[in-house]
Design a protein around this motif. Structure first.
Motif, short mmCIF file in Angstrom:
data_model
loop_
_atom_site.label_atom_id
_atom_site.label_comp_id
_atom_site.label_asym_id
_atom_site.label_seq_id
_atom_site.Cartn_x
_atom_site.Cartn_y
_atom_site.Cartn_z
N LEU A 19 -13.22 11.51 -4.39
CA LEU A 19 -12.98 10.37 -5.45
C LEU A 19 -11.67 9.87 -5.01
N VAL A 20 -11.47 8.54 -5.12
CA VAL A 20 -10.35 7.73 -4.84
C VAL A 20 -10.17 6.77 -5.99
N ALA A 21 -8.85 6.66 -6.57
CA ALA A 21 -8.61 5.58 -7.74
C ALA A 21 -8.13 4.53 -6.88
N ALA A 45 -17.15 14.52 -14.10
CA ALA A 45 -16.43 15.89 -14.26
C ALA A 45 -15.06 15.56 -14.35
N ALA A 46 -14.32 14.51 -13.46
CA ALA A 46 -13.03 14.16 -13.45
C ALA A 46 -12.63 13.60 -14.86
N LYS A 47 -13.62 12.40 -15.32
CA LYS A 47 -13.38 11.78 -16.88
C LYS A 47 -13.55 12.67 -17.91
N GLY A 48 -14.43 13.69 -17.63
CA GLY A 48 -14.54 14.50 -18.74
C GLY A 48 -15.59 13.49 -19.75
N THR A 145 -3.78 0.36 -16.34
CA THR A 145 -3.51 -0.73 -15.71
C THR A 145 -2.33 -0.84 -14.63
N THR A 146 -2.04 0.55 -14.40
CA THR A 146 -0.94 0.77 -13.38
C THR A 146 -1.23 1.89 -12.76
N ALA A 147 -0.89 2.10 -11.51
CA ALA A 147 -1.05 3.39 -10.71
C ALA A 147 -0.43 4.56 -11.46
N GLY A 155 -3.55 13.04 -13.32
CA GLY A 155 -2.96 13.87 -12.40
C GLY A 155 -3.18 13.96 -10.79
N ASP A 156 -3.17 15.03 -10.07
CA ASP A 156 -3.59 15.03 -8.68
C ASP A 156 -4.92 15.24 -8.29
#
Ligand code: TXA
Ligand code: MG
Length: 306
Positions: A19-21, A45-48, A145-147, A155-156
């Motif tokens: 995954l990459v944001a 999974a990452a977003k629940g 709307t920001t990193a 998180g990481d």
């Protein structure tokens, strides 16, 4: 690492199923290879996120879009005008569609969008993949709307490409073109009026089509919830509230002192986040129900439902 090598690293991660944001002009997305079932499952999974919520697939242009979705002349017309930009178009899946069935969450249609952010476009070019990407927040929380917001949310868990604050600041309009008549499932960066002007006909009101509502859980009432409670159409703050102002008024923060709806949309999520950390009760001044104001009021009403 400079941005170009970050993009190459990100592209390699995406090709490897990670995954990459990344930033888009609307909000930050949490991206994965849309053809890779496992990678797409990792997004949920990452977003629940509940499995039944379909994901938007990001592509570079209409040619790429029609590799996955069935050709519809009116859809092409809208793509020619609004792409790249904040309009998601839902098309029936082509018979030979290679996108994971998970991105459609069991439906026979797919949501497609060409983002208008140079970093998103460079990433799409570098990886050569369609990218499934919901907003990069935990399910039910405010879109980032920001990193820095993405980092707060996830998180990481993944690499985050930082492209600064998003210029539109509110999610894309979702237009369902897979049925008999096009309907807006979610108001967003492109207004209903702009779409009607191009199609030269009025759009149906989705509330008259109860049968289709399940299609876009983005329409669920409580969705963009901060922890604080929200009181809408407030003229001033009561005891214990902080005021999110609009127009010529004094508040803890002001969405747009000039009453500019574009500026207000761009500020909305970041300001809700900031006030959410400061207070347990937020009062929000009235926002006119026109143009982008429809999308802003929609998000505020969802955020106010508990
Ligand atoms: O601006 C945006 O649209 C952002 C950026 C990252 O592109 N993305 C975003 O994705 O807001 P998400 O997953 O948070 O919201 C997508 C909305 C959901 O309400 C989903 O139900 C709907 O679009 N959607 C996506 N594909 C669909 C489909 N095939 N059928 C019906 N609804 C769909
Ligand atoms: Mg979202």
């Amino acid at each position: 690492m400079n941005m170009q090598s970050q993009i190459e690293t990100a592209a390699a991660l995406l090709r490897a199923g990670e995954l990459v944001a990344f930033p888009t002009e609307t909000v930050y997305g949490l991206g994965a290879n849309a053809c890779d079932d496992k990678a797409v499952a990792n997004i949920y999974a990452a977003k629940g996120r509940p499995q039944f919520n379909p994901l938007i697939t990001h592509v570079l242009d209409k040619t790429a879009a029609f590799e996955h979705g069935k050709y519809i002349p009116e859809a092409e017309l809208l793509m020619d005008v609004f792409w790249p930009g904040p309009l998601t178009i839902i098309l029936p899946r082509r018979e030979d569609c290679k996108l994971s069935l998970l991105v459609s969450a069991g439906l026979d249609c797919i949501g497609l969008r060409a983002p208008n952010h140079p970093l998103a476009q460079n990433l799409l070019r570098a990886c050569g993949l369609p990218l499934a990407a919901p907003s990069a927040n935990r399910s039910g929380k405010i879109s980032p709307t920001t990193a820095a917001h993405v980092k707060e949310e996830l998180g990481d868990a993944c690499m985050i490409l930082d492209g600064g604050p998003c210029s539109v600041g509110i999610e894309s309009t979702v237009l369902d073109m897979s049925g008999e008549a096009p309907i807006i499932l979610r108001h967003g960066g492109v207004t209903q009026g702009q779409i009607e002007e191009i199609l030269v006909r009025p759009l149906q009101d989705p509330r008259l089509r109860g049968d289709k509502e399940f299609k876009s859980p983005g329409m669920l009432e409580s969705h963009y919830a901060p922890n604080a409670s929200l009181r809408l159409n407030a003229l001033h703050a009561e005891e214990g509230e902080v005021l999110l102002a609009f127009g010529n008024a004094q508040g803890a923060l002001n969405l747009s002192k000039n009453g500019d709806l574009n500026e207000a949309a761009a500020n909305l999520f970041a300001m809700l986040r900031t006030l959410d950390k400061k207070a347990t009760r937020i009062a929000v001044m009235p926002i006119p129900m026109e143009g982008l104001g429809l999308a802003i009021n929609d998000r505020l009403m969802r955020a106010a439902v508990r």
